[in-house]
Design a protein around this motif. Structure first.
Motif, PDB file in Angstrom:
ATOM      1  N   ILE A  16       0.065   8.538  -6.769  1.00 41.28           N
ATOM      2  CA  ILE A  16       0.128   9.977  -6.986  1.00 41.28           C
ATOM      3  C   ILE A  16      -1.281  10.528  -7.211  1.00 41.28           C
ATOM      4  O   ILE A  16      -1.966  10.128  -8.163  1.00 41.28           O
ATOM      5  N   PRO A  17      -1.733  11.447  -6.355  1.00 43.70           N
ATOM      6  CA  PRO A  17      -3.054  12.043  -6.567  1.00 43.70           C
ATOM      7  C   PRO A  17      -3.039  12.918  -7.815  1.00 43.70           C
ATOM      8  O   PRO A  17      -2.007  13.486  -8.179  1.00 43.70           O
ATOM      9  N   ASN A  18      -4.196  13.029  -8.471  1.00 47.18           N
ATOM     10  CA  ASN A  18      -4.244  13.873  -9.661  1.00 47.18           C
ATOM     11  C   ASN A  18      -4.442  15.333  -9.270  1.00 47.18           C
ATOM     12  O   ASN A  18      -4.622  15.670  -8.101  1.00 47.18           O
ATOM     13  N   ALA A  19      -4.418  16.195 -10.274  1.00 45.84           N
ATOM     14  CA  ALA A  19      -4.498  17.635 -10.019  1.00 45.84           C
ATOM     15  C   ALA A  19      -5.786  18.013  -9.301  1.00 45.84           C
ATOM     16  O   ALA A  19      -5.772  18.805  -8.351  1.00 45.84           O
TER      17      ALA A  19
ATOM     18  N   VAL B 133      -6.119  20.022  -5.676  1.00 46.29           N
ATOM     19  CA  VAL B 133      -6.831  21.300  -5.558  1.00 46.29           C
ATOM     20  C   VAL B 133      -7.970  21.178  -4.558  1.00 46.29           C
ATOM     21  O   VAL B 133      -8.228  22.088  -3.767  1.00 46.29           O
ATOM     22  N   ARG B 134      -8.642  20.027  -4.562  1.00 47.07           N
ATOM     23  CA  ARG B 134      -9.707  19.797  -3.579  1.00 47.07           C
ATOM     24  C   ARG B 134      -9.157  19.845  -2.159  1.00 47.07           C
ATOM     25  O   ARG B 134      -9.771  20.446  -1.263  1.00 47.07           O
ATOM     26  N   ARG B 135      -8.005  19.234  -1.930  1.00 47.93           N
ATOM     27  CA  ARG B 135      -7.401  19.254  -0.600  1.00 47.93           C
ATOM     28  C   ARG B 135      -7.054  20.686  -0.177  1.00 47.93           C
ATOM     29  O   ARG B 135      -7.238  21.051   0.990  1.00 47.93           O
TER      30      ARG B 135
ATOM     31  N   GLU C 292       0.516  17.084   5.841  1.00 42.84           N
ATOM     32  CA  GLU C 292      -0.318  15.885   5.883  1.00 42.84           C
ATOM     33  C   GLU C 292      -1.108  15.695   4.587  1.00 42.84           C
ATOM     34  O   GLU C 292      -1.325  14.561   4.143  1.00 42.84           O
ATOM     35  N   THR C 293      -1.525  16.793   3.956  1.00 42.57           N
ATOM     36  CA  THR C 293      -2.295  16.703   2.708  1.00 42.57           C
ATOM     37  C   THR C 293      -1.426  16.321   1.523  1.00 42.57           C
ATOM     38  O   THR C 293      -1.944  16.007   0.442  1.00 42.57           O
ATOM     39  N   GLY C 294      -0.114  16.355   1.685  1.00 46.03           N
ATOM     40  CA  GLY C 294       0.784  16.000   0.592  1.00 46.03           C
ATOM     41  C   GLY C 294       1.011  17.090  -0.432  1.00 46.03           C
ATOM     42  O   GLY C 294       1.688  16.871  -1.440  1.00 46.03           O
ATOM     43  N   LEU C 295       0.489  18.288  -0.171  1.00 46.89           N
ATOM     44  CA  LEU C 295       0.596  19.364  -1.162  1.00 46.89           C
ATOM     45  C   LEU C 295       2.048  19.793  -1.393  1.00 46.89           C
ATOM     46  O   LEU C 295       2.375  20.317  -2.466  1.00 46.89           O
ATOM     47  N   ILE C 296       2.915  19.551  -0.414  1.00 45.72           N
ATOM     48  CA  ILE C 296       4.317  19.928  -0.570  1.00 45.72           C
ATOM     49  C   ILE C 296       4.989  19.148  -1.704  1.00 45.72           C
ATOM     50  O   ILE C 296       5.999  19.570  -2.257  1.00 45.72           O
ATOM     51  N   HIS C 297       4.416  18.017  -2.091  1.00 41.07           N
ATOM     52  CA  HIS C 297       5.035  17.141  -3.091  1.00 41.07           C
ATOM     53  C   HIS C 297       4.641  17.483  -4.532  1.00 41.07           C
ATOM     54  O   HIS C 297       5.071  16.780  -5.449  1.00 41.07           O
ATOM     55  N   THR C 298       3.843  18.512  -4.740  1.00 43.78           N
ATOM     56  CA  THR C 298       3.228  18.750  -6.054  1.00 43.78           C
ATOM     57  C   THR C 298       4.235  18.740  -7.200  1.00 43.78           C
ATOM     58  O   THR C 298       4.009  18.087  -8.227  1.00 43.78           O
ATOM     59  N   ILE C 299       5.338  19.477  -7.079  1.00 43.52           N
ATOM     60  CA  ILE C 299       6.325  19.507  -8.170  1.00 43.52           C
ATOM     61  C   ILE C 299       7.675  18.931  -7.734  1.00 43.52           C
ATOM     62  O   ILE C 299       8.688  19.146  -8.384  1.00 43.52           O
ATOM     63  N   GLN C 300       7.665  18.186  -6.643  1.00 45.54           N
ATOM     64  CA  GLN C 300       8.867  17.484  -6.179  1.00 45.54           C
ATOM     65  C   GLN C 300       9.131  16.282  -7.085  1.00 45.54           C
ATOM     66  O   GLN C 300       8.187  15.650  -7.571  1.00 45.54           O
ATOM     67  N   PRO C 301      10.394  15.942  -7.344  1.00 45.71           N
ATOM     68  CA  PRO C 301      10.681  14.782  -8.208  1.00 45.71           C
ATOM     69  C   PRO C 301      10.072  13.484  -7.688  1.00 45.71           C
ATOM     70  O   PRO C 301      10.068  13.224  -6.480  1.00 45.71           O
ATOM     71  N   LYS C 302       9.577  12.664  -8.597  1.00 46.11           N
ATOM     72  CA  LYS C 302       9.004  11.383  -8.221  1.00 46.11           C
ATOM     73  C   LYS C 302      10.038  10.490  -7.546  1.00 46.11           C
ATOM     74  O   LYS C 302       9.702   9.684  -6.673  1.00 46.11           O
TER      75      LYS C 302
ATOM     76  N   GLY D 133       7.845  12.621  -4.751  1.00 44.55           N
ATOM     77  CA  GLY D 133       7.017  13.712  -5.255  1.00 44.55           C
ATOM     78  C   GLY D 133       6.053  13.280  -6.345  1.00 44.55           C
ATOM     79  O   GLY D 133       5.996  12.107  -6.720  1.00 44.55           O
ATOM     80  N   TYR D 134       5.301  14.263  -6.852  1.00 42.92           N
ATOM     81  CA  TYR D 134       4.268  13.980  -7.849  1.00 42.92           C
ATOM     82  C   TYR D 134       4.646  14.447  -9.249  1.00 42.92           C
ATOM     83  O   TYR D 134       4.036  14.016 -10.226  1.00 42.92           O
ATOM     84  N   GLU D 135       5.586  15.378  -9.362  1.00 40.24           N
ATOM     85  CA  GLU D 135       6.038  15.902 -10.656  1.00 40.24           C
ATOM     86  C   GLU D 135       4.877  16.389 -11.518  1.00 40.24           C
ATOM     87  O   GLU D 135       4.863  16.189 -12.735  1.00 40.24           O
ATOM     88  N   LEU D 136       3.934  17.075 -10.918  1.00 44.30           N
ATOM     89  CA  LEU D 136       2.831  17.631 -11.690  1.00 44.30           C
ATOM     90  C   LEU D 136       3.235  18.986 -12.265  1.00 44.30           C
ATOM     91  O   LEU D 136       4.250  19.567 -11.907  1.00 44.30           O
ATOM     92  N   ASP D 137       2.403  19.489 -13.146  1.00 41.50           N
ATOM     93  CA  ASP D 137       2.726  20.729 -13.851  1.00 41.50           C
ATOM     94  C   ASP D 137       2.718  21.930 -12.913  1.00 41.50           C
ATOM     95  O   ASP D 137       2.015  21.936 -11.889  1.00 41.50           O
ATOM     96  N   HIS D 138       3.491  22.949 -13.266  1.00 40.94           N
ATOM     97  CA  HIS D 138       3.502  24.173 -12.472  1.00 40.94           C
ATOM     98  C   HIS D 138       2.102  24.766 -12.315  1.00 40.94           C
ATOM     99  O   HIS D 138       1.801  25.385 -11.282  1.00 40.94           O
TER     100      HIS D 138
END
Length: 403
Positions: free
Chosen positions: A15-18, A22-24, A55-65, A69-74
């Motif tokens: 899981i990439p960090n926040a 944001v960099r992506r 491709e960048t995976g940004l769609i997974h930001t708050i998707q369940p692990k 998904g990554y389940e990161l904060d809103h």
């Protein structure tokens, strides 16, 4: 894309960090900018933009692990939306941000609904049209939908859509507002999107004719509102246990804030080189322009400060948030949006006639911020009324059950 349980487990471990996400988003923004005029011309998000976003995976930001998904904060999703909005392709920022947010929303549905979508494709795109404009008939094992639903942003790129509907009971109280998860292929699409703002969002209309939705693909909005949705019993991260409208308004404000920042930055860069035609005096030397820039930048900053405070307040009390806190958050989110709209109105006023040209990003940013601010969730009057009533000890207006 078919995904086995082992595949999902492996994805969840990496899981990439926040900061990385944001960099992506920041790196993706120039491509969005380069396609902004094309998006408006075609009234749709270019397919390359969708593919790069996935491709960048940004769609997974708050998707369940549990589903890759990554389940990161809103607030991480909010930061990503800001970076996308800075591209000044507001349509792309709006749609892409909602692909992530809708993955989070699906996490509130019953487990079987999540399986229906993500067992087939963990990158599935989901549109929404929450306004209950069609009709719903309860059946023994589900619901039958008929009618039209407009404002379906990103519909042409989505495999699923969540549409709203009212289910009436025998009593005379408020009907049950529900969301229904529907495969896009079962609906007709009507090319209706001709709009002054968010022109490229492809927010067309979908039409249902006796479309059956099984019980498990529906959720009562009241359970999202009160932080007790079926999915929150399975996905136990606090981000799935928040009073929905009190927190998820971030999904509207984030793109608007980014668009406003992008439009402001472009204006300042442009104005450094501008000359008054009749006098050849540098516009940057005009004190009224300098003062206006100071106020506009302060308004944009104040909108962000309100938003950051909203996140801080929400995180203190995610799962047991009382009504007073919900009312405060609704006031602050919508007031922040008012600040952005006012800032963009001022920006276009000092842009002159050149600021209205189609190839000027300032006018596009102005139109797109206005379009977002017109969304019913961003309307100021109801949150303002309820805050005033709360302060005066009157309680919220029961005519508005969304709180």
């Amino acid at each position: 894309m078919n995904t086995s349980d082992d595949d999902i487990s492996d994805t969840a471990r990496d899981i990439p960090n926040a900061a990385e996400l944001v960099r992506r988003a920041t790196e993706l923004a120039p491509a969005l900018r380069s396609r902004a005029e094309r998006a408006e011309r075609e009234r749709n998000i270019p397919i390359e933009t969708i593919e790069e976003y996935l491709e960048t995976g940004l769609i997974h930001t708050i998707q369940p692990k549990r589903w890759g998904g990554y389940e990161l904060d809103h607030e991480v999703a909010f930061d990503i939306a800001i970076e996308l909005g800075k591209s000044t392709c507001g349509s792309s920022a709006w749609c892409l941000n909602y692909l992530s947010d809708h993955a989070g929303m699906l996490g509130h549905f019953p487990e079987e609904a999540q399986h229906d979508v993500w067992s087939r494709d963990t990158k599935a795109c989901i549109a929404t049209s929450a306004a209950p404009s069609g009709t719903v008939q309860k059946t023994s094992d589900g619901f039958k939908l008929n009618g039209t639903w407009s404002w379906c942003s990103g519909l042409r790129h989505s495999q699923w859509i969540m549409i709203g509907g009212l289910v009436f009971g025998d009593d005379k109280g408020h009907p049950d507002m529900r969301l229904f998860l529907v495969p896009v292929e079962t609906l007709q699409q009507s090319d209706t999107w001709y709009s002054a703002g968010l022109r490229g969002s492809g927010s067309n209309t979908c039409i249902a004719e006796d479309v059956f939705v099984p019980e498990h693909r529906s959720v009562s909005f009241s359970t999202l509102r009160d932080a007790c949705s079926p999915g929150s019993q399975i996905n136990t991260n606090p981000i799935y246990r928040t009073p929905f409208i009190a927190v998820h308004t971030y999904a509207l404000l984030g793109p608007a804030l980014g668009i406003a920042r992008g439009g402001y930055t472009d204006f300042v860069t442009w104005t450094k080189e501008r000359i008054l035609t009749y006098t050849q005096i540098a516009i940057a030397q005009h004190v009224p322009v300098q003062i206006a820039i100071a106020e506009i930048s302060a308004q944009i900053d104040s909108a962000e400060l309100f938003a950051r405070r909203c996140f801080d307040i929400a995180r203190r009390d995610y799962t047991t948030m009382n009504m007073d806190t919900r009312i405060l958050l609704r006031r602050d989110w919508t007031y922040a949006m008012r600040q952005l709209r006012t800032a963009m109105d001022s920006l276009i006023k000092i842009s002159g006639s050149s600021g209205l040209m189609d190839d000027n990003s300032v006018q596009r940013a102005w139109r797109d911020v206005h379009a977002i601010s017109s969304h019913v969730v961003m309307a100021w009057d109801v949150p303002a009324e309820n805050f005033g009533r709360s302060e005066l000890g009157l309680g919220r207006n029961e005519a508005y059950p969304a709180y």
